[in-house]
Design a protein around this motif. Structure first.
Motif, PDB file in Angstrom:
ATOM      1  N   LEU A  58     -73.016  -4.840  96.648  1.00 50.89           N
ATOM      2  CA  LEU A  58     -72.992  -5.731  95.290  1.00 50.89           C
ATOM      3  C   LEU A  58     -72.990  -7.146  95.604  1.00 50.89           C
ATOM      4  CD1 LEU A  58     -75.655  -5.309  93.465  1.00 50.89           C
ATOM      5  CD2 LEU A  58     -74.009  -5.114  91.851  1.00 50.89           C
ATOM      6  N   GLU A  59     -73.910  -8.033  96.186  1.00 56.75           N
ATOM      7  CA  GLU A  59     -73.690  -9.635  96.167  1.00 56.75           C
ATOM      8  C   GLU A  59     -73.886 -10.144  94.860  1.00 56.75           C
ATOM      9  OE1 GLU A  59     -76.053 -12.252  98.698  1.00 56.75           O
ATOM     10  OE2 GLU A  59     -75.004 -11.037  99.995  1.00 56.75           O
ATOM     11  N   PHE A  60     -72.609 -10.681  94.502  1.00 58.14           N
ATOM     12  CA  PHE A  60     -72.958 -11.948  93.231  1.00 58.14           C
ATOM     13  C   PHE A  60     -71.789 -12.620  93.191  1.00 58.14           C
ATOM     14  CE2 PHE A  60     -70.939  -8.400  91.635  1.00 58.14           C
ATOM     15  CZ  PHE A  60     -70.124  -8.764  90.906  1.00 58.14           C
ATOM     16  N   ASP A  61     -71.433 -13.959  92.498  1.00 57.10           N
ATOM     17  CA  ASP A  61     -70.512 -15.047  92.030  1.00 57.10           C
ATOM     18  C   ASP A  61     -69.521 -13.654  91.559  1.00 57.10           C
ATOM     19  OD1 ASP A  61     -68.902 -16.974  92.154  1.00 57.10           O
ATOM     20  OD2 ASP A  61     -70.176 -18.120  92.131  1.00 57.10           O
ATOM     21  N   ARG A  62     -68.838 -13.558  92.341  1.00 56.39           N
ATOM     22  CA  ARG A  62     -67.605 -12.410  91.876  1.00 56.39           C
ATOM     23  C   ARG A  62     -66.323 -13.827  91.360  1.00 56.39           C
ATOM     24  NH1 ARG A  62     -67.788  -7.180  93.491  1.00 56.39           N
ATOM     25  NH2 ARG A  62     -69.153  -6.664  95.588  1.00 56.39           N
ATOM     26  N   GLU A  63     -66.565 -14.996  91.659  1.00 59.57           N
ATOM     27  CA  GLU A  63     -65.024 -14.961  91.510  1.00 59.57           C
ATOM     28  C   GLU A  63     -65.439 -15.719  89.321  1.00 59.57           C
ATOM     29  OE1 GLU A  63     -63.317 -19.890  92.303  1.00 59.57           O
ATOM     30  OE2 GLU A  63     -63.670 -18.623  94.011  1.00 59.57           O
ATOM     31  N   VAL A  64     -66.871 -15.788  89.519  1.00 61.77           N
ATOM     32  CA  VAL A  64     -67.724 -16.699  88.167  1.00 61.77           C
ATOM     33  C   VAL A  64     -67.788 -15.218  87.088  1.00 61.77           C
ATOM     34  CG1 VAL A  64     -69.796 -17.186  87.016  1.00 61.77           C
ATOM     35  CG2 VAL A  64     -68.978 -18.638  89.351  1.00 61.77           C
ATOM     36  N   ALA A  65     -67.467 -14.341  87.908  1.00 60.13           N
ATOM     37  CA  ALA A  65     -67.500 -13.065  86.919  1.00 60.13           C
ATOM     38  C   ALA A  65     -66.819 -12.300  86.299  1.00 60.13           C
ATOM     39  CB  ALA A  65     -68.673 -11.956  87.444  1.00 60.13           C
ATOM     40  N   HIS A  66     -65.326 -12.934  86.905  1.00 54.99           N
ATOM     41  CA  HIS A  66     -64.070 -12.310  86.845  1.00 54.99           C
ATOM     42  C   HIS A  66     -63.535 -12.352  84.635  1.00 54.99           C
ATOM     43  CE1 HIS A  66     -59.783 -11.892  87.541  1.00 54.99           C
ATOM     44  NE2 HIS A  66     -59.397 -12.544  86.341  1.00 54.99           N
ATOM     45  N   GLY A  67     -63.144 -11.269  84.487  1.00 52.40           N
ATOM     46  CA  GLY A  67     -62.991 -11.200  83.645  1.00 52.40           C
ATOM     47  C   GLY A  67     -64.277 -10.773  82.298  1.00 52.40           C
ATOM     48  N   PHE A  68     -65.347 -10.676  83.304  1.00 58.28           N
ATOM     49  CA  PHE A  68     -67.155 -10.320  82.480  1.00 58.28           C
ATOM     50  C   PHE A  68     -67.011  -9.093  82.948  1.00 58.28           C
ATOM     51  CE2 PHE A  68     -66.761 -15.788  82.222  1.00 58.28           C
ATOM     52  CZ  PHE A  68     -67.442 -15.528  81.013  1.00 58.28           C
ATOM     53  N   ARG A  69     -68.190  -8.327  81.836  1.00 58.43           N
ATOM     54  CA  ARG A  69     -68.815  -6.959  81.835  1.00 58.43           C
ATOM     55  C   ARG A  69     -70.460  -7.981  81.393  1.00 58.43           C
ATOM     56  NH1 ARG A  69     -70.262  -5.242  77.521  1.00 58.43           N
ATOM     57  NH2 ARG A  69     -69.606  -6.197  75.393  1.00 58.43           N
ATOM     58  N   LEU A  70     -71.144  -6.046  81.646  1.00 54.89           N
ATOM     59  CA  LEU A  70     -72.466  -6.512  82.059  1.00 54.89           C
ATOM     60  C   LEU A  70     -72.830  -7.107  80.149  1.00 54.89           C
ATOM     61  CD1 LEU A  70     -73.824  -4.117  84.507  1.00 54.89           C
ATOM     62  CD2 LEU A  70     -74.522  -7.121  84.091  1.00 54.89           C
ATOM     63  N   ASP A  71     -73.693  -7.645  79.383  1.00 59.07           N
ATOM     64  CA  ASP A  71     -74.339  -7.292  78.255  1.00 59.07           C
ATOM     65  C   ASP A  71     -75.141  -6.703  77.645  1.00 59.07           C
ATOM     66  OD1 ASP A  71     -74.204  -8.656  75.397  1.00 59.07           O
ATOM     67  OD2 ASP A  71     -75.366  -9.926  76.286  1.00 59.07           O
ATOM     68  N   ILE A  72     -75.030  -4.822  78.615  1.00 56.87           N
ATOM     69  CA  ILE A  72     -75.793  -4.025  78.170  1.00 56.87           C
ATOM     70  C   ILE A  72     -75.219  -2.985  76.649  1.00 56.87           C
ATOM     71  CG2 ILE A  72     -76.195  -4.219  79.759  1.00 56.87           C
ATOM     72  CD1 ILE A  72     -74.919  -2.036  81.363  1.00 56.87           C
ATOM     73  N   PRO A  73     -75.789  -2.490  76.114  1.00 60.75           N
ATOM     74  CA  PRO A  73     -75.087  -1.502  75.070  1.00 60.75           C
ATOM     75  C   PRO A  73     -74.191  -0.302  75.621  1.00 60.75           C
ATOM     76  CG  PRO A  73     -77.376  -1.331  75.301  1.00 60.75           C
ATOM     77  CD  PRO A  73     -77.470  -1.846  75.987  1.00 60.75           C
ATOM     78  N   SER A  74     -72.955  -0.630  75.124  1.00 60.84           N
ATOM     79  CA  SER A  74     -72.012   0.205  75.537  1.00 60.84           C
ATOM     80  C   SER A  74     -71.701   1.638  75.962  1.00 60.84           C
ATOM     81  CB  SER A  74     -71.295   0.536  74.377  1.00 60.84           C
ATOM     82  OG  SER A  74     -69.825   1.916  75.013  1.00 60.84           O
ATOM     83  N   GLY A  75     -71.629   2.374  77.571  1.00 62.53           N
ATOM     84  CA  GLY A  75     -72.435   3.430  77.668  1.00 62.53           C
ATOM     85  C   GLY A  75     -73.623   3.914  78.152  1.00 62.53           C
ATOM     86  N   THR A  76     -74.358   2.733  78.319  1.00 60.67           N
ATOM     87  CA  THR A  76     -75.546   2.517  79.700  1.00 60.67           C
ATOM     88  C   THR A  76     -75.027   2.140  80.591  1.00 60.67           C
ATOM     89  OG1 THR A  76     -76.066   0.615  79.110  1.00 60.67           O
ATOM     90  CG2 THR A  76     -76.545   2.575  77.927  1.00 60.67           C
TER      91      THR A  76
END
Length: 114
Positions: A58-76
């Motif tokens: 999965l290609e994306f900016d991993r450095e910018v994403a450090h400390g983040f998770r997707l903004d989706i409902p819990s458990g999805t």
């Protein structure tokens, strides 16, 4: 299964109206990322996965994403088919931000357990 039921195991019951996920997050605790599955198999990301720990295909900016998770409902989760690209929102982890596998780097580039 032709009908919808709001009772029984797994049922989701909410009050009428609009529910805003992670409404307590400030603008600097939100980012938008473009994800591309460069692999030959589907990749799935769960709601509370620390994004830089996602499958290497999965290609994306991993450095910018450090400390983040997707903004989706819990458990999805979000699924990316091979070659699929999608732009998604992410939010910063809250609380003590102690996530197994999460590594934090200080100014001296020494690894510290998060």
């Amino acid at each position: 299964m032709g009908g919808y039921s709001s009772s029984g195991p797994g049922a989701i019951r909410v009050r009428p109206g609009i529910l805003i996920l992670n409404s307590d997050r400030s603008p600097d605790e939100r980012i938008r990322l473009v994800f591309l599955n460069t692999g030959d198999r589907p990749v799935q990301i769960g709601s509370h996965l620390h994004l830089p720990d996602a499958n290497a295909a999965l290609e994306f900016d991993r450095e910018v994403a450090h400390g983040f998770r997707l903004d989706i409902p819990s458990g999805t989760s979000q699924r990316f088919e091979p070659g699929a690209s999608r732009e998604l929102d992410a939010v910063a982890f809250q609380g003590a931000r102690k996530v197994p596998g999460l590594r934090v780097r200080n100014a001296g580039n020494e690894s510290l357990d998060g």
